[in-house]
Design an enzyme around this catalytic site. Structure first.
Site, PDB file in Angstrom:
ATOM      1  N   LYS A  45      -1.348   6.589  -8.083  1.00  0.00           N
ATOM      2  CA  LYS A  45      -2.353   5.607  -7.645  1.00  0.00           C
ATOM      3  C   LYS A  45      -1.937   5.011  -6.294  1.00  0.00           C
ATOM      4  CE  LYS A  45      -0.009   2.054 -10.347  1.00  0.00           C
ATOM      5  NZ  LYS A  45      -0.022   1.259 -11.593  1.00  0.00           N
TER       6      LYS A  45
ATOM      7  N   ARG B 175      -3.441  -8.339 -20.062  1.00  0.00           N
ATOM      8  CA  ARG B 175      -4.095  -8.016 -18.800  1.00  0.00           C
ATOM      9  C   ARG B 175      -5.283  -7.108 -19.104  1.00  0.00           C
ATOM     10  NH1 ARG B 175      -0.846  -4.778 -14.133  1.00  0.00           N
ATOM     11  NH2 ARG B 175      -0.965  -3.188 -15.753  1.00  0.00           N
TER      12      ARG B 175
ATOM     13  N   TYR C 131       5.578 -14.057  19.573  1.00  0.00           N
ATOM     14  CA  TYR C 131       4.570 -15.088  19.310  1.00  0.00           C
ATOM     15  C   TYR C 131       5.208 -16.354  18.768  1.00  0.00           C
ATOM     16  CZ  TYR C 131       0.617 -11.848  19.773  1.00  0.00           C
ATOM     17  OH  TYR C 131      -0.317 -10.980  20.239  1.00  0.00           O
TER      18      TYR C 131
ATOM     19  N   MET D 186       1.077  -7.292  15.475  1.00  0.00           N
ATOM     20  CA  MET D 186       0.238  -6.304  14.800  1.00  0.00           C
ATOM     21  C   MET D 186       0.759  -4.874  15.007  1.00  0.00           C
ATOM     22  SD  MET D 186      -3.842  -5.530  15.175  1.00  0.00           S
ATOM     23  CE  MET D 186      -4.326  -7.220  14.881  1.00  0.00           C
TER      24      MET D 186
END
Ligand SMILES: *Cc1c(COP(=O)(O)O)cnc(C)c1O
Length: 357
Positions: A35, A131, A254, A302
């Site tokens: 998955k 769940r 940043y 990014m």
């Protein structure tokens, strides 16, 4: 032309890890869990590599299963969350997919399908994780109905909440709740994920469902993949695209979030959070280059991040830096960023080129 930022997947490691799992569960069949794009490794490619070694492939959704079939994978496929509509249920059955039924709506869809004889249905039993799944009582009722009225083959599946903590008393509680299903000799059952395969031999059953172990990461926080005889399947690397001498007192990145405490050499790498490298990886998160650990400094951008290579000689533009893999385990990086290897691997974005060798 490639950007040079690569997830290199080691085919031999995938096979080795599957064999390690076999040694722990020699009498069980293996659903290789692929998955979430094969935990970031590329679901189709992983399934191709393991096609003759695994007994089948488990995915979460119909869409994931379809991707495998359309790529020519013709092994059994199990949908761990089952289907989400009647049409999908119909399509899945016509495509010979095996599915989990965990709620009443899915059961209703099944009843609309004409010929279910010899179709195998995996009833998900909630043994305490709360769940997904049916209560054990409901599970027993539905099993009887499916077999008697629809001629289905029924198999049982449940999932551990605490298998990564083998001594946790909840494991025995779940094993006990599942016993009424495991003693039915005419029905197959499946409990074990990676952690249970290594630590709860009484849970192995007819089918085991390894995910993370296949990829060579550890399901345990206190046991390394190496201790489990698992080899990291993915090595994530990015090239150095700039090197700067940063005088003491200057900032990098940043937010001017990191300040050089000494004259420093800083390398900029071609990978960032847009590739799935975690933005919250703080100063000091390890990377590996030329046999040395180089810490992340400044904020992850990014498309880029910066590392301190002040004391590492001989680094040039174009050199590859390992973010995790053979030399730096994904589990170790994960502890630095307060998560688990699973998350780092599955979040790798499509921009990362996967190569297999
Ligand atoms: C993802 C998943 C697995 C595999 O778990 P790992 O911890 O990666 O081995 C097994 N079973 C179910 C139901 C899952 O959702």
């Amino acid at each position: 032309m490639s950007r040079g930022t690569l997830a290199t997947v080691d085919i031999k490691a995938l096979k080795h890890n599957l064999n390690t799992i076999r040694q722990h569960a020699p009498n069980s069949k293996i659903w290789a869990v692929v998955k979430a794009n094969g935990y970031g490794h590329g679901a189709v490619s992983v399934a191709q590599v393991l096609t003759s070694l695994a007994d089948g492939f488990a995915v979460s959704t119909f869409v994931e299963a379809l991707e495998l079939q359309q790529a020519g994978i013709d092994r059994p496929i199990l949908l761990l969350e089952g289907c989400v509509t009647l049409d999908q249920t119909r399509e899945a059955i016509s495509r010979n997919m095996e599915m989990v039924i965990h709620n009443e709506i899915q059961l209703d869809w099944l009843k609309h399908i004409d010929n279910l004889s010899s179709q195998k249905i995996w009833l998900k039993i909630d043994t305490g994780m709360h769940r997904l799944g049916l209560s054990p009582e409901t599970g027993r009722l539905w099993a009887a109905k499916l077999m008697r009225e629809h001629g289905c083959k029924v198999a049982y599946i449940t999932h551990f909440a605490c298998a990564d903590t083998p001594e946790h008393p909840f494991n025995q509680h779940q094993l006990d709740s599942f016993t009424p299903f495991t003693i039915q000799t005419d029905c197959e059952f499946s409990m074990a994920n990676s952690a249970a395969i290594f630590s709860l031999p009484q849970s192995l059953g007819d089918w085991v469902r390894p995910g993370i172990a296949l990829y060579g990461a550890s399901p345990f926080s206190d046991k390394s993949a190496q201790q489990l005889n698992l080899i990291p399947a993915m090595t994530l690397t990015a090239p150095v695209i700039a090197i700067h001498q940063i005088p003491k007192g200057q900032h990098v990145g940043y937010g001017a979030n990191w300040c050089a405490e000494r004259n420093s050499t800083i390398a900029t790498l071609a990978i960032g959070y847009g590739d799935g490298y975690p933005r919250h990886a703080g100063n000091g998160t390890p990377t590996w280059i030329n046999g040395h650990i180089a810490p992340v400094v400044g904020r992850v951008s990014m498309d880029m991040l910066t590392i301190d290579i002040t004391n590492i000689a001989g680094i040039d533009i174009g050199d590859d830096v390992e973010l995790w893999g053979k030399n730096l385990s994904v589990d170790h990086v994960a502890t630095h960023v307060s998560t688990i290897g699973y998350e780092l691997l599955t979040r790798l974005s499509a921009r990362i080129e996967r190569v297999y060798n």
